[in-house]
Design an enzyme around this catalytic site. Structure first.
Site, PDB file in Angstrom:
ATOM      1  N   ASP A  40       0.883  -1.366   0.152  1.00  0.00           N
ATOM      2  CA  ASP A  40      -0.055   0.050  -0.036  1.00  0.00           C
ATOM      3  C   ASP A  40       0.784   1.291   0.104  1.00  0.00           C
ATOM      4  OD1 ASP A  40      -2.219  -1.878   0.081  1.00  0.00           O
ATOM      5  OD2 ASP A  40      -2.190  -1.306   2.617  1.00  0.00           O
TER       6      ASP A  40
HETATM    7  N1  URA Z   1      -1.051  -6.141   3.590  1.00  0.00           N
HETATM    8  C1  URA Z   1      -1.448  -4.867   3.621  1.00  0.00           C
HETATM    9  O1  URA Z   1      -2.753  -4.680   4.378  1.00  0.00           O
HETATM   10  N2  URA Z   1      -0.911  -4.038   3.228  1.00  0.00           N
HETATM   11  C2  URA Z   1       0.305  -3.990   2.605  1.00  0.00           C
HETATM   12  O2  URA Z   1       0.887  -2.959   2.079  1.00  0.00           O
HETATM   13  C3  URA Z   1       0.911  -5.100   2.421  1.00  0.00           C
HETATM   14  C4  URA Z   1       0.115  -6.400   3.182  1.00  0.00           C
END
Ligand code: URA
Length: 237
Positions: A110
């Site tokens: 993310d």
């Molecule tokens: N899980 C998440 O919620 N976000 C990420 O960026 C990676 C794994």
């Protein structure tokens, strides 16, 4: 997007244009002039296909297959895991321009997640890591808004039922660091998986950092820096 070399066979004019840095048109001229041989036989067909097993020469010079690239980047927050985005900076902006061609991001973090991200030109390698059948562990350092209870840790280790998923998550490995911080290793890569796992247990992730994928770790790589993977690291997948 152009096809990475290691994926499959390619047309001879495509191969010649890439290895000699020519336009496709100029590569075709060399081929029709009889200056290109495949396995010591002059080949005048631009659409002849070649693979890694073929020896392609321009006159007496062997044309080398470009090597695939494999990088590990320490992603800072605020970057999108994409090669382009109209609004935000993308992780490819952190890679030197001459290394960017055909580079693809292996999975997604993310925008606010930091840490280990792999990039490669090798589509098959990428697929081996991201495929749902892949069982390689990714380790995250997770900071939560509320206390992470022992019961929550047990649930993470057993599997958590996420909203809109048919099956619970696969068993995770958990190490407690403090009351609000854990190291969580998961072998799947569902959308927003870590945040959704903690949300399903009534908590909220306030910071997330990926430390490793299988035995590939960030080591002392600074935020925003990247390095090439070693051959041994590439061979892990
Ligand atoms: N899980 C998440 O919620 N976000 C990420 O960026 C990676 C794994």
């Amino acid at each position: 997007m152009s096809k990475p070399f290691s994926d499959t066979s390619v047309r001879l004019d495509f191969f010649v244009s890439h290895t000699l840095g020519l336009s496709r048109k100029d590569a075709k001229v060399l081929i029709t002039k009889g200056q290109i041989s495949v396995n010591d036989t002059v080949t005048k067909k631009a659409n002849h296909t070649v693979t890694h097993q073929d020896l392609v020469k321009h006159r007496d010079d062997l044309l080398a297959w470009p090597r695939d690239k494999y990088f590990v980047l320490n992603k800072p927050a605020g970057y999108v895991c994409a090669t382009e985005d109209g609004q935000h900076p993308v992780v490819l902006d952190l890679i030197a321009t001459h290394e960017q061609k055909d580079l693809r991001v292996v999975g997604r973090l993310d925008m606010d997640t930091t840490g280990l991200l792999l990039l490669t030109t090798d589509g098959q390698w990428l697929h081996r890591i991201t495929s749902p059948k892949s069982d390689c562990f990714k380790q995250y350092r997770v900071w939560c808004a509320d206390d992470i209870t022992d019961e929550a840790i047990k649930q993470l280790e057993l599997g958590v039922q996420l909203k809109s998923e048919e099956q619970p998550t696969k068993p995770a490995k958990v190490v407690r660091v403090t009351s609000h911080e854990i190291l969580l290793s998961i072998s799947e890569g569902k959308y927003h998986q870590v945040k959704r796992m903690l949300a399903a247990l009534g908590n909220k992730v306030v910071r997330l950092h990926r430390e490793s994928i299988a035995e590939v770790a960030l080591g002392d790589l600074e935020e925003g820096q990247y390095r090439e993977l070693t051959d041994a690291e590439v061979a892990l997948f």
